[in-house]
Design an enzyme around this catalytic site. Structure first.
Site, PDB file in Angstrom:
ATOM      1  N   ASN A  64       0.599  -1.604   6.502  1.00 39.88           N
ATOM      2  CA  ASN A  64       1.681  -1.341   7.434  1.00 39.88           C
ATOM      3  C   ASN A  64       2.956  -0.947   6.870  1.00 39.88           C
ATOM      4  OD1 ASN A  64       3.700  -1.651   9.446  1.00 39.88           O
ATOM      5  ND2 ASN A  64       3.831  -3.891   9.182  1.00 39.88           N
ATOM      6  N   TRP A  65       3.038   0.669   7.223  1.00 32.36           N
ATOM      7  CA  TRP A  65       4.225   1.234   6.624  1.00 32.36           C
ATOM      8  C   TRP A  65       5.524   1.267   7.303  1.00 32.36           C
ATOM      9  CZ3 TRP A  65       2.220   7.254   5.309  1.00 32.36           C
ATOM     10  CH2 TRP A  65       1.408   7.116   4.000  1.00 32.36           C
ATOM     11  N   LYS A  66       5.590   0.507   8.369  1.00 32.93           N
ATOM     12  CA  LYS A  66       6.910   0.101   9.035  1.00 32.93           C
ATOM     13  C   LYS A  66       7.594   1.657   9.271  1.00 32.93           C
ATOM     14  CE  LYS A  66       6.627  -4.327   7.214  1.00 32.93           C
ATOM     15  NZ  LYS A  66       7.428  -5.554   6.772  1.00 32.93           N
ATOM     16  N   HIS A 122       4.494  -8.179  15.795  1.00 32.44           N
ATOM     17  CA  HIS A 122       4.984  -8.255  14.607  1.00 32.44           C
ATOM     18  C   HIS A 122       6.288  -8.925  14.727  1.00 32.44           C
ATOM     19  CE1 HIS A 122       6.536  -7.113  10.477  1.00 32.44           C
ATOM     20  NE2 HIS A 122       5.327  -7.139  10.143  1.00 32.44           N
ATOM     21  N   GLU A 131       9.051  -8.476  13.086  1.00 32.19           N
ATOM     22  CA  GLU A 131      10.053  -7.597  13.355  1.00 32.19           C
ATOM     23  C   GLU A 131      10.284  -6.892  14.744  1.00 32.19           C
ATOM     24  OE1 GLU A 131       8.862  -4.946  10.120  1.00 32.19           O
ATOM     25  OE2 GLU A 131       9.359  -6.622   8.741  1.00 32.19           O
ATOM     26  N   GLU A 151       1.435 -14.034   9.804  1.00 33.43           N
ATOM     27  CA  GLU A 151       2.450 -13.763   8.810  1.00 33.43           C
ATOM     28  C   GLU A 151       3.744 -14.657   8.959  1.00 33.43           C
ATOM     29  OE1 GLU A 151       1.884  -9.294   7.856  1.00 33.43           O
ATOM     30  OE2 GLU A 151       3.306  -9.482   9.805  1.00 33.43           O
ATOM     31  N   GLY A 182       8.519  -9.516   3.245  1.00 31.54           N
ATOM     32  CA  GLY A 182       9.455  -8.710   2.541  1.00 31.54           C
ATOM     33  C   GLY A 182      10.381  -9.524   1.540  1.00 31.54           C
ATOM     34  N   SER A 191       4.375 -10.300   1.847  1.00 33.84           N
ATOM     35  CA  SER A 191       4.602  -9.979   0.514  1.00 33.84           C
ATOM     36  C   SER A 191       3.332 -10.197  -0.525  1.00 33.84           C
ATOM     37  CB  SER A 191       5.719 -11.405  -0.086  1.00 33.84           C
ATOM     38  OG  SER A 191       6.883 -11.254   0.723  1.00 33.84           O
ATOM     39  N   GLY A 241       2.730  -5.158   3.830  1.00 33.32           N
ATOM     40  CA  GLY A 241       3.667  -4.024   4.303  1.00 33.32           C
ATOM     41  C   GLY A 241       4.159  -3.112   2.738  1.00 33.32           C
ATOM     42  N   GLY A 242       5.263  -3.600   2.509  1.00 30.09           N
ATOM     43  CA  GLY A 242       5.992  -2.974   1.142  1.00 30.09           C
ATOM     44  C   GLY A 242       5.131  -2.400   0.169  1.00 30.09           C
TER      45      GLY A 242
HETATM   46  P1  PGA Z   1       5.476  -7.208   3.635  1.00 25.82           P
HETATM   47  O1  PGA Z   1       5.509  -6.951   4.987  1.00 25.82           O
HETATM   48  O2  PGA Z   1       4.201  -6.986   2.914  1.00 25.82           O
HETATM   49  O3  PGA Z   1       6.542  -6.117   2.875  1.00 25.82           O
HETATM   50  O4  PGA Z   1       6.021  -8.560   3.138  1.00 25.82           O
HETATM   51  C1  PGA Z   1       4.103  -7.520   5.672  1.00 25.82           C
HETATM   52  C2  PGA Z   1       4.232  -7.252   7.226  1.00 25.82           C
HETATM   53  O5  PGA Z   1       5.377  -7.181   7.605  1.00 25.82           O
HETATM   54  O6  PGA Z   1       3.404  -7.014   7.707  1.00 25.82           O
END
Ligand code: PGA
Length: 240
Positions: free
Chosen positions: A6-8, A95, A97, A164, A170, A201, A222-223
């Site tokens: 997930n590159w956001k 998600h 976010e 999640e 994050g 994470s 993500g990250g």
């Molecule tokens: P993260 O994000 O690995 O940076 O915690 C995961 C996600 O939001 O899908």
């Protein structure tokens, strides 16, 4: 096992080159044959990425979509059939976010239905906040998110659930193995035969512990997925 990147809201055209390393790695390591890798870049990169990955083992997905699969006067929005049209096979929906920007369970349900109608596979995100975890209402919250989010969807074969915890995204924090295994069992108990992923994470260090939780079917990353070295490390260690 699924490994979903997930590159956001990160990445431009030059970021596509970083996938070359991952493609090279997949060719070399036979044990990764069982790995299903999906990149979910920002919408601007779906089309060029899908072209680049056309005859490879990697699929492309989007990070969200509109609730209607038809065209309409919705400035700034993109729907599931438009995503399918440019090569996306998956879409992340629900998600945290986006939930924190006002997306509720009912809207998420409409989005999931629309995505399925368009032929996309859905990565449906659920998770509790830190406050809810402290109040010990995690299962209640997950149950609500699942029962409204999946309401009146009879055929769930194109749905993957991603657990999640909001407090793990994050932050560098992950649930302890025992809690995580129990929660994944709870989710699977409510959704027979659905794959359940963990996200929050995930990194090359904690993967050694996470991969031992046997009921997890993969990871939403993500990250760490923006750095091909870290992403490769996570996949490699899962199979070691
Ligand atoms: P993260 O994000 O690995 O940076 O915690 C995961 C996600 O939001 O899908």
């Amino acid at each position: 096992m699924f490994f979903i990147a997930n590159w956001k809201m990160f990445g431009g055209l030059n970021s596509l080159n970083s996938i070359n390393k991952v493609l090279g790695f997949l060719k070399k390591f036979k044990s990764t044959r069982l790995a299903k890798i999906i990149y979910c870049p920002p919408n601007t990169l779906i089309c060029p990425m899908a072209k680049k990955l056309k005859s490879t083992r990697i699929d492309v997905g989007a990070q969200n979509c509109h609730k209607s699969e038809s065209f309409g006067a919705f400035t700034g929005s993109i729907n599931s059939s438009m995503l399918r049209n440019v090569g996306a096979k998956y879409v992340i929906i629900g998600h945290s976010e986006n939930r924190s920007e006002g997306e509720n369970d009912k809207l998420i349900n409409l989005k999931i239905k629309s995505a399925i109608k368009s032929g996309l596979k859905v990565i449906f995100c659920i998770g509790e906040t830190l406050k809810e975890k402290r109040k010990k209402v995690t299962n209640k919250i997950l149950n609500k998110q699942m029962s409204i989010g999946l309401k009146k969807i009879r055929n769930k074969k194109n749905i993957i659930i991603a657990y999640e915890p909001v407090w793990a995204i994050g932050t560098g924090l992950v649930p302890n193995s025992k809690d995580l295994r129990k929660t994944v069992d709870f989710i699977k108990g409510k959704n027979k035969n659905l794959k359940v992923l963990y996200g929050g994470s995930v990194n090359p260090k904690n993967i050694n512990e996470l991969k031992n939780i046997k009921n997890i079917d993969g990871f939403l990353i993500g990250g760490a997925s923006q750095d091909p070295k870290k992403f490769i490390d996570i996949i490699k260690k899962t199979y070691n």
